[in-house]
Design a protein around this motif. Structure first.
Motif, PDB file in Angstrom:
ATOM      1  N   ALA A 148    -141.698  27.723  57.140  1.00  0.00           N
ATOM      2  CA  ALA A 148    -141.862  27.579  55.694  1.00  0.00           C
ATOM      3  C   ALA A 148    -140.867  26.559  55.150  1.00  0.00           C
ATOM      4  O   ALA A 148    -139.674  26.605  55.466  1.00  0.00           O
ATOM      5  CB  ALA A 148    -141.667  28.929  55.017  1.00  0.00           C
ATOM      6  N   THR A 164    -138.775  24.475  52.125  1.00  0.00           N
ATOM      7  CA  THR A 164    -138.109  24.795  50.855  1.00  0.00           C
ATOM      8  C   THR A 164    -138.231  23.574  49.942  1.00  0.00           C
ATOM      9  O   THR A 164    -138.476  22.467  50.396  1.00  0.00           O
ATOM     10  CB  THR A 164    -136.619  25.128  51.058  1.00  0.00           C
ATOM     11  OG1 THR A 164    -135.999  24.034  51.745  1.00  0.00           O
ATOM     12  CG2 THR A 164    -136.451  26.410  51.860  1.00  0.00           C
ATOM     13  N   TRP A 165    -138.068  23.796  48.662  1.00  0.00           N
ATOM     14  CA  TRP A 165    -138.273  22.720  47.687  1.00  0.00           C
ATOM     15  C   TRP A 165    -137.217  21.634  47.796  1.00  0.00           C
ATOM     16  O   TRP A 165    -136.028  21.912  47.933  1.00  0.00           O
ATOM     17  CB  TRP A 165    -138.257  23.289  46.265  1.00  0.00           C
ATOM     18  CG  TRP A 165    -139.573  23.882  45.879  1.00  0.00           C
ATOM     19  CD1 TRP A 165    -139.914  25.198  45.892  1.00  0.00           C
ATOM     20  CD2 TRP A 165    -140.729  23.164  45.435  1.00  0.00           C
ATOM     21  NE1 TRP A 165    -141.221  25.355  45.490  1.00  0.00           N
ATOM     22  CE2 TRP A 165    -141.744  24.120  45.198  1.00  0.00           C
ATOM     23  CE3 TRP A 165    -141.022  21.815  45.224  1.00  0.00           C
ATOM     24  CZ2 TRP A 165    -143.017  23.758  44.759  1.00  0.00           C
ATOM     25  CZ3 TRP A 165    -142.289  21.467  44.777  1.00  0.00           C
ATOM     26  CH2 TRP A 165    -143.271  22.431  44.552  1.00  0.00           C
ATOM     27  N   GLN A 177    -141.817  27.047  42.216  1.00  0.00           N
ATOM     28  CA  GLN A 177    -141.881  28.025  43.304  1.00  0.00           C
ATOM     29  C   GLN A 177    -142.740  29.225  42.910  1.00  0.00           C
ATOM     30  O   GLN A 177    -143.508  29.751  43.711  1.00  0.00           O
ATOM     31  CB  GLN A 177    -140.465  28.474  43.694  1.00  0.00           C
ATOM     32  CG  GLN A 177    -140.414  29.559  44.757  1.00  0.00           C
ATOM     33  CD  GLN A 177    -141.145  29.180  46.055  1.00  0.00           C
ATOM     34  OE1 GLN A 177    -141.338  27.999  46.345  1.00  0.00           O
ATOM     35  NE2 GLN A 177    -141.581  30.178  46.808  1.00  0.00           N
ATOM     36  N   ALA A 178    -142.606  29.631  41.637  1.00  0.00           N
ATOM     37  CA  ALA A 178    -143.403  30.773  41.171  1.00  0.00           C
ATOM     38  C   ALA A 178    -144.894  30.444  41.274  1.00  0.00           C
ATOM     39  O   ALA A 178    -145.699  31.272  41.710  1.00  0.00           O
ATOM     40  CB  ALA A 178    -143.019  31.112  39.735  1.00  0.00           C
ATOM     41  N   VAL A 222    -146.387  28.183  43.274  1.00  0.00           N
ATOM     42  CA  VAL A 222    -146.807  28.069  44.676  1.00  0.00           C
ATOM     43  C   VAL A 222    -146.906  29.448  45.329  1.00  0.00           C
ATOM     44  O   VAL A 222    -147.878  29.764  46.023  1.00  0.00           O
ATOM     45  CB  VAL A 222    -145.841  27.147  45.457  1.00  0.00           C
ATOM     46  CG1 VAL A 222    -146.095  27.237  46.958  1.00  0.00           C
ATOM     47  CG2 VAL A 222    -146.004  25.707  44.995  1.00  0.00           C
ATOM     48  N   ALA A 223    -145.900  30.291  45.075  1.00  0.00           N
ATOM     49  CA  ALA A 223    -145.884  31.614  45.715  1.00  0.00           C
ATOM     50  C   ALA A 223    -147.021  32.492  45.197  1.00  0.00           C
ATOM     51  O   ALA A 223    -147.732  33.131  45.981  1.00  0.00           O
ATOM     52  CB  ALA A 223    -144.533  32.286  45.461  1.00  0.00           C
ATOM     53  N   ASP A 224    -147.209  32.504  43.874  1.00  0.00           N
ATOM     54  CA  ASP A 224    -148.205  33.411  43.286  1.00  0.00           C
ATOM     55  C   ASP A 224    -149.635  32.933  43.476  1.00  0.00           C
ATOM     56  O   ASP A 224    -150.550  33.730  43.626  1.00  0.00           O
ATOM     57  CB  ASP A 224    -147.960  33.563  41.775  1.00  0.00           C
ATOM     58  CG  ASP A 224    -146.640  34.246  41.466  1.00  0.00           C
ATOM     59  OD1 ASP A 224    -146.059  34.850  42.393  1.00  0.00           O
ATOM     60  OD2 ASP A 224    -146.186  34.154  40.308  1.00  0.00           O
ATOM     61  N   VAL A 253    -149.784  30.435  48.001  1.00  0.00           N
ATOM     62  CA  VAL A 253    -149.390  31.061  49.275  1.00  0.00           C
ATOM     63  C   VAL A 253    -149.922  32.487  49.368  1.00  0.00           C
ATOM     64  O   VAL A 253    -150.363  32.924  50.441  1.00  0.00           O
ATOM     65  CB  VAL A 253    -147.855  31.020  49.443  1.00  0.00           C
ATOM     66  CG1 VAL A 253    -147.421  31.847  50.642  1.00  0.00           C
ATOM     67  CG2 VAL A 253    -147.391  29.563  49.594  1.00  0.00           C
ATOM     68  N   ALA A 254    -149.892  33.213  48.265  1.00  0.00           N
ATOM     69  CA  ALA A 254    -150.441  34.570  48.278  1.00  0.00           C
ATOM     70  C   ALA A 254    -151.947  34.497  48.499  1.00  0.00           C
ATOM     71  O   ALA A 254    -152.644  33.730  47.851  1.00  0.00           O
ATOM     72  CB  ALA A 254    -150.139  35.262  46.956  1.00  0.00           C
ATOM     73  N   THR A 270    -155.773  27.765  43.214  1.00  0.00           N
ATOM     74  CA  THR A 270    -155.226  28.927  43.920  1.00  0.00           C
ATOM     75  C   THR A 270    -155.808  28.996  45.338  1.00  0.00           C
ATOM     76  O   THR A 270    -156.693  28.233  45.707  1.00  0.00           O
ATOM     77  CB  THR A 270    -155.567  30.257  43.204  1.00  0.00           C
ATOM     78  OG1 THR A 270    -156.955  30.549  43.430  1.00  0.00           O
ATOM     79  CG2 THR A 270    -155.289  30.191  41.714  1.00  0.00           C
ATOM     80  N   PRO A 316    -146.205  27.304  53.369  1.00  0.00           N
ATOM     81  CA  PRO A 316    -145.872  25.990  52.798  1.00  0.00           C
ATOM     82  C   PRO A 316    -145.101  25.152  53.804  1.00  0.00           C
ATOM     83  O   PRO A 316    -144.081  25.604  54.338  1.00  0.00           O
ATOM     84  CB  PRO A 316    -145.010  26.327  51.579  1.00  0.00           C
ATOM     85  CG  PRO A 316    -144.462  27.681  51.848  1.00  0.00           C
ATOM     86  CD  PRO A 316    -145.430  28.402  52.740  1.00  0.00           C
TER      87      PRO A 316
END
Lengths: 195, 299
Positions: A54, A56-57, A85-86, A88-90, A93-94, A121, A133
């Motif tokens: 994974a 990181t930014w 990040q919020a 991408v994660a929500d 990636v989820a 999404t 990611p």
């Protein structure tokens, strides 16, 4: 007041342009496939998603219109990272995406994004088991008229490993300061992936 | 007999073509891939249609631009949903009713009541509620155009400015600084005077829109332009609001912006030459564009 929706005319035009390009690419790919078709025989090896590390930014402030002291630059970069990040994660990636996939957006921006949910999404990666990611970069162009950031364009390049297949999401995310931190109020993204 | 041979040759040709085209059955790795590309674009704004009254003030040094007379009066409509736009030019000498003032030239509304009264007066001509009013002076306009590196205007005629310092040719002209300003100010050598000048102001706005669209993907271009606008424009909006509105506005496709000058004739009021606007036509145009910022029937 009603919330505005995505400029469908513009999008439709872009889809037509992409469609024309797709036809050309298809013709070229067919021709190349014919030429390459004599060999082959290797197994279709796809890298395992589990093996991907994974990312990181990596966030850089590349342009500032106005003046932004170093401390404010660092703070802005941190806040932008939290917001990006919020998202991408929500959303990406989820899998499936979080119910509140666009929590990092302004209220109006989130409504708009719901209309492009399949593109913005992981819903577009039908049945994906694992999304990792692999690249997360953002270059920020900032408007700072009074030594204070008033808005920013984040040029993002997001690489994803979707069950071993590479997908990129790249383009612009527009950021605005709100009482709840920096939020995404606009997007102009393109997603590329091998279907 | 001849036909049978021809049919056999044709069949052989099809089989030969098939043998060449159909790939073998084994799984192959291609170096070339067909990649699907999807786009998504949207910007948050509470309304689908935005109406902006863009004004150029004739303020001289030392004068307040919000309390002088407007030289350029352009009502710009933007449809964020469809990407269309319309620019309605009102000749500055148009003789109209101004609330609390009476009948006067439309540009006097700025002098008597500032941008609010000006927006109300122009809005009443077309029956459109103006959302934002922005105003700039001569120097401010020149500097903003310089910030974006000048623009290319498409002139409908050959003409020169009043001092013959600049010449404009029919067709495309690169203009910057004072030459850009004068393209929208000159009227004495124009056959339709105030009407042609208003049309040129609309063309200037379209040229700026084209330039911004062309350069918007250059990192920092948009923000630099916004900083210049914040410096040169008189606005009650805070920088963050202006940034969001401008980002929404540039989603419009410049090729889908139509412009129109309010028609009318020349009249005489108390010995002064004025424009008598065709207010019936103004209402028709307003009805045409109010809900979609798209000019369907021309003007």
């Amino acid at each position: 007041m009603s919330s505005s929706t995505a400029p469908t005319g513009l999008r439709a035009r872009r889809h037509r342009v992409v469609a024309r390009h797709a036809v050309s690419v298809l013709a070229l790919a067919t021709a190349l496939g014919v030429l390459a078709g004599c060999g082959g025989g290797d197994d279709d090896k796809k890298p395992a998603a589990e093996g991907s590390e994974a990312a990181t930014w990596q966030i850089k402030i590349t342009d500032v219109a106005g003046r932004l002291p170093n401390a404010a630059r660092t703070k802005l970069a941190d806040q932008a990272e939290t917001t990006l990040q919020a998202y991408v994660a929500d959303a990406l990636v989820a899998s499936p995406p979080a119910a509140d996939a666009f929590a990092a957006f302004t209220k109006g921006g989130a409504k708009q994004a719901e209309g492009d949910r399949a593109l913005l999404t992981s819903e577009g990666f039908t049945g994906a088991d694992q999304i990792v990611p692999t690249k997360l970069t953002a270059d920020l162009s900032v408007l700072a008229p009074h030594a204070k950031p008033a808005g920013a364009t984040a040029r993002v390049d997001i690489g994803l490993d979707v069950d071993g297949k590479p997908v990129t999401v790249a383009g612009k995310l527009l950021l605005t300061p709100t009482a709840a931190g920096w939020k995404i109020f606009g997007y102009d993204l393109q997603r590329e992936g091998v279907n | 007999m001849k036909g049978r041979i021809f049919r056999r040759l044709a069949l052989f040709g099809v089989l030969a073509a098939t043998l060449i085209v159909v790939p073998n059955a084994s799984v192959r790795q291609f170096d070339t891939a067909l990649v699907k590309i999807d786009y998504a674009q949207g910007v948050d704004h509470p309304k689908n249609i935005i109406w902006v009254l863009a004004m150029g003030s004739d303020a001289r040094p030392g004068e307040t631009i919000t309390r002088t007379r407007a030289d350029a009066i352009q009502l710009v409509g933007i449809n964020l949903k469809t990407g269309t736009g319309v620019i309605l030019g009102t000749p500055r000498d148009s003789w109209v009713s101004i609330d609390g003032v009476g009948s006067n030239r439309v540009n006097a509304a700025l002098y008597y009541g500032g941008p609010q009264l000006m927006a109300k007066t122009v809005g009443q001509i077309y029956g459109i509620d103006v959302d934002y009013a922005l105003i700039t002076g001569f120097g401010g306009f020149e500097r903003m155009v310089k910030t974006i590196g000048g623009v290319v205007v498409d002139s409908d005629m050959d003409f020169s400015d009043d001092n013959l310092a600049f010449r404009y040719h029919k067709g495309k002209n690169y203009v910057n600084g004072t030459k850009a300003l004068n393209f929208g100010r000159m009227r004495h050598y124009l056959p339709r005077g105030d009407f042609d000048r208003s049309a040129h102001q609309g063309e200037l706005i379209k040229a700026i829109a084209r330039k911004v669209k062309q350069k918007q993907d250059v990192p920092g271009f948009f923000e630099a332009g916004m900083l210049s606008a914040l410096t040169e424009l008189r606005t009650d909006l805070n920088p963050a609001e202006l940034y969001r509105i401008a980002q929404a506005a540039i989603t419009v496709n410049p090729a889908k912006i139509k412009d129109c000058v309010l028609p009318g004739g020349i009249g005489d009021i108390g010995g002064a030459s004025v424009v008598i606007p065709n207010l019936t036509e103004a209402k028709r145009i307003g009805n045409d564009v109010r809900t979609d910022a798209k000019l369907d029937s021309g003007c």
